[in-house]
Design an enzyme around this catalytic site. Sequence first.
Site, PDB file in Angstrom:
ATOM      1  N   THR A  68       0.850  -1.184   0.000  1.00  0.00           N
ATOM      2  CA  THR A  68       0.000   0.000   0.000  1.00  0.00           C
ATOM      3  C   THR A  68       0.892   1.242   0.000  1.00  0.00           C
ATOM      4  O   THR A  68       1.901   1.285   0.701  1.00  0.00           O
ATOM      5  CB  THR A  68      -0.890  -0.006   1.267  1.00  0.00           C
ATOM      6  OG1 THR A  68      -1.593  -1.248   1.309  1.00  0.00           O
ATOM      7  CG2 THR A  68      -1.892   1.127   1.245  1.00  0.00           C
ATOM      8  N   CYS A  90      -2.196  -9.726   2.709  1.00  0.00           N
ATOM      9  CA  CYS A  90      -3.183  -9.564   1.625  1.00  0.00           C
ATOM     10  C   CYS A  90      -4.490  -8.877   2.010  1.00  0.00           C
ATOM     11  O   CYS A  90      -4.933  -7.968   1.317  1.00  0.00           O
ATOM     12  CB  CYS A  90      -3.532 -10.925   1.044  1.00  0.00           C
ATOM     13  SG  CYS A  90      -2.138 -11.697   0.237  1.00  0.00           S
ATOM     14  N   LYS A 113      -0.551 -15.875  11.730  1.00  0.00           N
ATOM     15  CA  LYS A 113      -1.292 -17.127  11.869  1.00  0.00           C
ATOM     16  C   LYS A 113      -0.264 -18.217  12.130  1.00  0.00           C
ATOM     17  O   LYS A 113       0.944 -17.948  12.059  1.00  0.00           O
ATOM     18  CB  LYS A 113      -2.112 -17.437  10.607  1.00  0.00           C
ATOM     19  CG  LYS A 113      -1.233 -17.640   9.377  1.00  0.00           C
ATOM     20  CD  LYS A 113      -2.031 -17.686   8.098  1.00  0.00           C
ATOM     21  CE  LYS A 113      -2.497 -19.078   7.761  1.00  0.00           C
ATOM     22  NZ  LYS A 113      -2.953 -19.216   6.369  1.00  0.00           N
TER      23      LYS A 113
HETATM   24  C1  UDX Z   1      -5.114 -15.056   2.195  1.00  0.00           C
HETATM   25  C2  UDX Z   1      -6.083 -15.853   1.314  1.00  0.00           C
HETATM   26  O1  UDX Z   1      -6.683 -16.893   2.102  1.00  0.00           O
HETATM   27  C3  UDX Z   1      -5.359 -16.429   0.117  1.00  0.00           C
HETATM   28  O2  UDX Z   1      -6.268 -17.092  -0.732  1.00  0.00           O
HETATM   29  C4  UDX Z   1      -4.683 -15.302  -0.645  1.00  0.00           C
HETATM   30  O3  UDX Z   1      -3.934 -15.835  -1.710  1.00  0.00           O
HETATM   31  C5  UDX Z   1      -3.760 -14.528   0.277  1.00  0.00           C
HETATM   32  O4  UDX Z   1      -4.486 -14.059   1.418  1.00  0.00           O
HETATM   33  P1  UDX Z   1      -3.227 -15.669   4.001  1.00  0.00           P
HETATM   34  O5  UDX Z   1      -3.201 -14.197   4.271  1.00  0.00           O
HETATM   35  O6  UDX Z   1      -1.944 -16.379   3.757  1.00  0.00           O
HETATM   36  O7  UDX Z   1      -4.138 -15.963   2.714  1.00  0.00           O
HETATM   37  O8  UDX Z   1      -3.932 -16.413   5.241  1.00  0.00           O
HETATM   38  P2  UDX Z   1      -5.441 -16.768   5.648  1.00  0.00           P
HETATM   39  O9  UDX Z   1      -5.473 -18.196   6.027  1.00  0.00           O
HETATM   40  O10 UDX Z   1      -6.435 -16.320   4.668  1.00  0.00           O
HETATM   41  O11 UDX Z   1      -5.609 -15.948   6.999  1.00  0.00           O
HETATM   42  C6  UDX Z   1      -5.647 -14.512   7.037  1.00  0.00           C
HETATM   43  C7  UDX Z   1      -5.914 -14.023   8.447  1.00  0.00           C
HETATM   44  O12 UDX Z   1      -7.248 -14.294   8.851  1.00  0.00           O
HETATM   45  C8  UDX Z   1      -5.007 -14.664   9.500  1.00  0.00           C
HETATM   46  O13 UDX Z   1      -4.577 -13.684  10.423  1.00  0.00           O
HETATM   47  C9  UDX Z   1      -5.926 -15.658  10.170  1.00  0.00           C
HETATM   48  O14 UDX Z   1      -5.541 -15.941  11.489  1.00  0.00           O
HETATM   49  C10 UDX Z   1      -7.265 -14.939  10.108  1.00  0.00           C
HETATM   50  N1  UDX Z   1      -8.419 -15.836  10.156  1.00  0.00           N
HETATM   51  C11 UDX Z   1      -8.656 -16.734   9.159  1.00  0.00           C
HETATM   52  C12 UDX Z   1      -9.289 -15.759  11.232  1.00  0.00           C
HETATM   53  O15 UDX Z   1      -9.099 -14.963  12.151  1.00  0.00           O
HETATM   54  N2  UDX Z   1     -10.370 -16.599  11.274  1.00  0.00           N
HETATM   55  C13 UDX Z   1     -10.638 -17.502  10.286  1.00  0.00           C
HETATM   56  O16 UDX Z   1     -11.656 -18.216  10.393  1.00  0.00           O
HETATM   57  C14 UDX Z   1      -9.732 -17.580   9.198  1.00  0.00           C
END
Ligand code: UDX
Length: 451
Positions: free
Chosen positions: A74, A252, A315
């Site tokens: 960004t 992302c 995560k």
């Molecule tokens: C995300 C998209 O899922 C992926 O398809 C894209 O290509 C990139 O962005 P990512 O950021 O690697 O992937 O992780 P993701 O598993 O989506 O988790 C994102 C955040 O949401 C994490 O902080 C995770 O802890 C949080 N999350 C996810 C929650 O708090 N609760 C959930 O139920 C799922």
Amino acid sequence: MAMIAKQCPDISVHVVDLNPTRIGQWNSDTLPVYEPGLDEVVRESRGRNLRFSTDVDQAIRDSDIIFIAVNTPTKSSGIGAGRAANLEFIEKCARQIARCSHGHKIVVEKSTLPVRTAEAVKRILQSAGNGATFDVLSNPEFLAEGTAVEDLLNPDRVLIGGESAAAVEKLASVYSRWIPRDRILTTNLWSSELSKLAANAYLAQRVSSINAISALCEATGADVDEVARAIGTDSRIGPKFLKSSVGFGGSCFQKDILNLVYLCEHFGLREVAAYWEQVVVMNDYQKRRFSERIVRTMFNTVSDKRIAVWGFAFKKDTNDTRESAAIHVCRDLLQERARLVIYDPRVPESQIRSELQAALADYTGLLSEKNQKLIDSNVTVAKDCYEASKGAHAIAVLTEWDEFKKLDYSTILASMHRPAFVFDGRNILDRATLSKLGFEIHAIGKPSPSV
Ligand code: UDX
């Protein structure tokens, strides 16, 4: 690229980067990113048909297909600051490709881009003036960190957008070596680019929606996991991305939503922009709410109290800390003068410190002497959960690492002050067992124990 090299031994894959340190790490036994299963995938092909180097010009000259996978952070200043993507690196890549190319090349956008960037890339390439011709494709990546290898091996879909049917088919024929044809979707450039932003916005929206419900659960005595289970069994809603947490992070979600918001504003769609922006507003609220709950519960002060922070990555199963909720919570607690003892199984101390420094820097981006002193004196990094919790007044769980579920909690309790508070920002701990042992546990979207 490592997965393509693994699945297609006859295709030569050359990964290039301007940063020699980074390339050195890809050529070493310690890869620059932690990702379960990735070491094996790289080891299988490196030296066979997978190469890492800094020779960008040569790689461009040799290749039929060129993937652009640079970052699009960004913008931090100028027009659209805080919202729009910085396309500097994309443009530089396009110019370098234009300069070094001969014959025909397929240029694939892998970086997540605001819609219509392909148009700009195409124009830059076409102005090369050295007789080279190009097809531009959009091929957004949907893998999630921590499960990247699995996601690449068995994706829900691969999306390819482009105008030239021949170029689309050429790229599709690479993926079809291991992915069923019906999962390879083809579309036009703009739909492909927008799909990536929309997919991330939808996923983040689900997390913000359940987090909004978690606030209501805490106020009413409902249990957010029970609500998630009940709504997730409706096949129209589905069970995934319904895990309430201290807030989403990662490179992302926030960036892509802000991009979407910027696009909507650009096109005068004020209501649409506000709608999506609320997903980010809700996420900021969730992180702030968590640190405020810690302070409120601990008799309205954490000043000089020792708080064990378990987990710093955004995560589990990754060492990535970009936009991690842990950064925000730690910053809030530091501003309340808490003493933090942080442990993460994969994030190195230097990374934790530099994230906190950035979080505490003022709007000029500079860290004041006072804030540097605060970090130096109030932040310690521990080697495990036991060390982090020794002498602590509270534990804050900020990442859902599996190892946090398998600890000797009696030993931990014995080493802590009373009341021994636990703030579970991921709802991974067994509340009943921990309460029975003597902890006072406060979890997201769960009623606080009556004291
Ligand atoms: C995300 C998209 O899922 C992926 O398809 C894209 O290509 C990139 O962005 P990512 O950021 O690697 O992937 O992780 P993701 O598993 O989506 O988790 C994102 C955040 O949401 C994490 O902080 C995770 O802890 C949080 N999350 C996810 C929650 O708090 N609760 C959930 O139920 C799922």
